[in-house]
Design an enzyme around this catalytic site. Structure first.
Site, PDB file in Angstrom:
ATOM      1  N   CYS A   1       0.830  -1.213   0.000  1.00 22.17           N
ATOM      2  CA  CYS A   1       0.000   0.000   0.000  1.00 22.17           C
ATOM      3  C   CYS A   1       0.863   1.262   0.000  1.00 22.17           C
ATOM      4  CB  CYS A   1      -0.938   0.020   1.200  1.00 22.17           C
ATOM      5  SG  CYS A   1      -2.091  -1.370   1.204  1.00 22.17           S
TER       6      CYS A   1
ATOM      7  N   THR B   1     -10.315 -24.404   1.263  1.00 26.62           N
ATOM      8  CA  THR B   1     -10.763 -24.549  -0.122  1.00 26.62           C
ATOM      9  C   THR B   1     -11.537 -25.856  -0.273  1.00 26.62           C
ATOM     10  OG1 THR B   1      -8.841 -25.820  -0.855  1.00 26.62           O
ATOM     11  CG2 THR B   1      -8.618 -23.409  -0.846  1.00 26.62           C
TER      12      THR B   1
ATOM     13  N   TYR C   1      -5.864 -24.254   2.208  1.00 27.13           N
ATOM     14  CA  TYR C   1      -6.551 -23.024   2.610  1.00 27.13           C
ATOM     15  C   TYR C   1      -6.182 -21.909   1.633  1.00 27.13           C
ATOM     16  CZ  TYR C   1      -7.489 -25.465   6.986  1.00 27.13           C
ATOM     17  OH  TYR C   1      -7.923 -26.352   7.914  1.00 27.13           O
TER      18      TYR C   1
ATOM     19  N   ASP D   1      -6.384 -11.553  -1.526  1.00 25.81           N
ATOM     20  CA  ASP D   1      -7.079 -11.070  -2.718  1.00 25.81           C
ATOM     21  C   ASP D   1      -7.495 -12.202  -3.650  1.00 25.81           C
ATOM     22  OD1 ASP D   1      -6.348  -8.700  -1.594  1.00 25.81           O
ATOM     23  OD2 ASP D   1      -5.095  -8.013  -3.253  1.00 25.81           O
TER      24      ASP D   1
ATOM     25  N   TYR E   1     -16.264  14.565  21.992  1.00 27.52           N
ATOM     26  CA  TYR E   1     -16.409  15.951  21.568  1.00 27.52           C
ATOM     27  C   TYR E   1     -15.597  16.896  22.427  1.00 27.52           C
ATOM     28  CZ  TYR E   1     -18.341  20.654  21.424  1.00 27.52           C
ATOM     29  OH  TYR E   1     -18.468  22.016  21.375  1.00 27.52           O
TER      30      TYR E   1
END
Lengths: 546, 546
Positions: free
Chosen positions: B48, B272, B278, B282, B425
């Protein structure tokens, strides 16, 4: 309430709760007669902004005045009367006696429904010289303090290191005054636990605020105060901020029920013991979300929310207040501190079972510039796993994490379920495993006995019982600061050097707890039982400073 | 899995999902043999962060390399093999054929459990000259693009205005290149609805990025690309970022089930169709929280979370993945955009009933300096009131509000219940009525028929059906920009000037929707039926720009 006969609603108090009730009521009923009586000179002002106006952060005094009586009349046809004090309520006759503070004259106003939103008064103890002290509740208070500053005040003592005291101290410092912050508790910001407040004390000191903790005033003199240790501290200005008390004189005199915490008793619709009278805001008691008991939560968000709610109730809508969790945040120079729910002190005092966890993740991905550590503490119920409270301190991203945790509490998520939250991640904003996710993983490890921790304040007892402490940080980290008596075996050498481990029970620690967890798992695989120092050296050293 | 016989786990893919599985597995089982096969030259890198390294925001390439094989070996005793491609899996024999990309040699590795975390490949369409384009998936891709920049590339075309495309465009612009962003859709950031994306398009243009929307490439030439409108655009560098496809070649060839969305089918434990295999990240399909159907969510947080989950599953723990909501955020120069759940386009396409609401609150109290508006959109189910999705755009506080909304979705809060959230707040952080609270109040008003809105895209139809449009903003606001044909009667004059109102159905609008709501209530009190333009002029004008 779009009834045939227009109703008349009188509202006592024209700030958060009262004005929210008034404007909502108008939106629900164009015909109702709405009268707002405000003792002060202003309505709908930004009371949370008052310290920042003193500090010059908010430059224009007018910015504090969110609404004026004229604007409210034009838009909402609300009859707003400032400097008008409700001095008596006759619940049988359904009348309020109003004193016009300008003329001193009194008159009677009838009502079909009465809403009390008088707020809370700063508590000022009996003390020689107390007539010299200031409090900070409304715009007029601010004007008086600003007058002292303009007149050349050079030094200030702020009494009470809660939210308002800390904000006031910072802002007076910003104006160049020498500031001493006096607090009876042994820590600043008593709503936080001691180890969480410690970095805030350091930040206040770094900002030039003198701290006098575990101390109280015995006398206020001209230009100085005297503390209970005999010390005299310069104080051209003394600001008292040791807490507020619900303003219930009017309600009590009217015979309305007062609750166990000293606030006006209301039901879940905001109705008092009189069916025609409602109460909201700091003067009214709330139901605590955790204990179910009456509590006081003098916070603006609940005042506004409940103002709207009583308008709905008066209009005949089927509304019900949610129990209060209490979420608050405060800026302390370059740091932010926020909390929601109960703290550890309160849980312990109430005898509740709880599990604490501490972590020190980055505010966002470490490889992206500008990340800073957040000290995060989560408390959960070891039986039903519900989240009991959370506290966070850091330079960035603190309010976000506490808001997420407050929302998780509202949604009934368990502590381990925090691991599953899908939180927005890009490098400037967070991490693929957000701090809140990390807290959930730690909770899950504790619940499944994948990790076992001791708290910073339990370390001495565990060692006294015979456990040996192993620091699994690097030698360089150990050299920069270590817990006395800890053996240093870096995590990456632990497998090879397992033979060097002391016999008996082991306690491991690292800087923040993560490597300690890995070390504990590694040791478990080697057949050695260990506990991990929760929050690592970072939490332990904050605890020592506390 | 602290079983008698140590197991051997082979993991294909050494980034988010794979490495989370590997390290968690080691923490759960000191005895297991763990082999990680990574096709690329690096493991556990910050994918990323790649766009930000290109832009120089992340200055050191090493910062991207969160872990090295050596460090992982030292700490977790994980056998990490880079440039090692799994080229075949024999599920019957439980073996993987591995190609050493350095030597070209192949060998066989047995496994007891296999975890597939191969990720997704950038989709590159068939196109003349396509061999010239770059993609941005790993550190080596970044090195190649950095090489082009160093070699003097002056212009770039980025194809695809999704999250990665927008980040890449901004960062290439930051490096001084002339950048054109080409997007087949008629808007930037297709995960957002068009009116939410409009300010981001303006921000990209203001940052110097040329936008070519509703357009695609027909050819890539040396130094330029050709668009389908015949235009040639300078492009020393072409970056293809039109989306990713699950990398399922290995899984498909091994006979594992592939799901309806083209990803590897897994159950709630990440398993799977083969009980020893497994899949995470993505490449694996997820279950959508809203529809219950299979979906693809190529986001790092879920990859990490599910990596941990399959390690737990392999270790025999009773874990189950939560269905995915999908939360994402992106920086666009000075703005932030974030979203969670479904957008309006997707809801409409799926034929789901929904109610949209738009608001434009300040990021914090308006009286405290530095507040900026947030455009916030919430979508909820008008029947069960559940929150279906949310989007926000603004300069500050956007990620916080979307994280709170994502948490509210996870906790099963209804849209009106957002009004009751107790959010932190103080003036620098929020408002007594936080933007999320405001969204809840608007939802409650809609649900109780206290407000009735028309959307920006419904306005023309409503007017064609005979409704008259009244702008209740001030005359000065109206003069600065108005919806053609709207009659301007400021809210504060509306009672007195009611006689001027057109006959028939009324539509009212203000700048953001709040005064419009007050006007609607006022008109209801006068016996006039009206609808309020949701989000006011601000949302309508964003819709026109979309």
């Amino acid at each position: 309430m779009t009834s045939e006969v227009p109703v008349k609603v009188v509202i006592v108090g024209g700030v958060a709760g009262g004005m929210s009730a008034a404007t909502r009521l108008r939106r629900l009923d164009e015909q109702a007669q709405i009268v707002v009586l405000e003792r002060g000179a202003h309505v709908s002002y930004a009371n949370c902004g008052l310290p920042y106006f003193l500090g010059g952060v908010i430059e224009e005094r007018d910015a504090l005045l969110v609404q004026t009586p004229e604007a409210l009349r034009a838009r909402f046809r609300i009859d707003v009367r400032v400097r008008s004090e409700a001095v008596a309520v006759d619940t049988a006759a359904r009348t309020v006696t109003v004193r016009d503070l300008a003329s001193g004259e009194e008159y009677t106003e009838s009502y079909d429904r009465l809403v009390l939103s008088p707020g809370a008064r700063p508590f000022v103890p009996e003390l020689p010289g107390v007539e010299r002290v200031f409090t900070l509740r409304d715009v007029s208070d601010t004007d008086r303090i600003a007058g002292e500053l303009a007149a050349g005040a050079r030094s200030a003592v702020v009494v009470g290191a809660g939210f308002i005291g800390v904000e006031a101290a910072e802002n007076l410092r910003r104006r160049g005054l020498g500031v001493t912050l006096v607090e009876l508790a042994g820590q600043v910001l008593p709503p936080l636990d001691a180890e969480m407040a410690a970095p805030l004390a350091a930040e206040l000191r770094a900002g030039g605020v003198e701290l006098a903790l575990g101390t109280q005033l015995t006398e206020v003199r001209d230009g100085e105060v005297v503390l209970d240790d005999g010390r005299a501290v310069p104080a051209d200005l003394v600001l008292m901020a040791i807490g507020v008390r619900p303003d219930v004189e009017l309600a009590r005199a009217a015979g309305l029920a007062i609750g166990p915490r000293g606030g006006i008793t209301v039901d879940e619709r905001g109705r008092t013991s009189d069916e025609a009278v409602y109460a909201v805001g700091d003067a009214a008691e709330k139901r605590d979300a955790l204990s179910g008991e009456s509590t006081l939560v003098p916070l603006a968000n609940l005042a506004n929310r409940h103002g709207r709610l009583v308008a709905d109730a008066i209009a005949g809508r089927p509304v019900s207040a949610r129990p209060a969790t209490g979420t608050a945040v405060v800026q302390v120079f370059g740091l932010t501190a926020a909390a929601t729910g109960w703290n550890e002190k309160r849980l312990r005092a109430a005898g509740r079972r709880y599990q604490a966890l501490h972590l020190h993740p980055g505010s966002h991905a470490g490889y992206y510039p500008g990340a800073s550590p957040i000290a995060l503490k989560v408390l959960f119920d070891p039986d039903d796993l519900s989240i009991l409270g959370a506290q966070a301190v850091g330079a960035d991203g603190v309010d976000k994490r506490v808001d997420v945790l407050a929302t998780a509490i509202a949604g009934g998520l368990t502590a381990p379920e925090l691991a599953d939250l899908e939180l927005a991640y890009a490098p400037p904003y967070g991490s693929a495993k957000d701090p809140v996710n990390m807290a959930g993983m730690i909770a899950e490890n504790l619940v499944t006995r994948t990790d076992r921790t001791v708290q910073w304040h339990e370390l001495d007892a565990a060692r006294a019982a015979g456990a040996s402490l192993v620091d699994v940080r690097t030698a360089a980290e150990h050299a920069r600061g270590a817990i006395p008596g800890a053996v240093n075996i870096p995590l990456d050498e632990l497998r090879d050097r397992a033979a060097e481990l002391p016999d008996g029970d082991l306690l491991v620690h690292c800087q923040v707890g993560l490597r300690g967890h890995t070390a504990l798992r590694l040791l478990a695989g080697l057949g050695r039982d260990a506990a991990n120092l929760d929050g690592g050296y970072a939490t332990w050293s904050a605890g020592q400073a506390a």
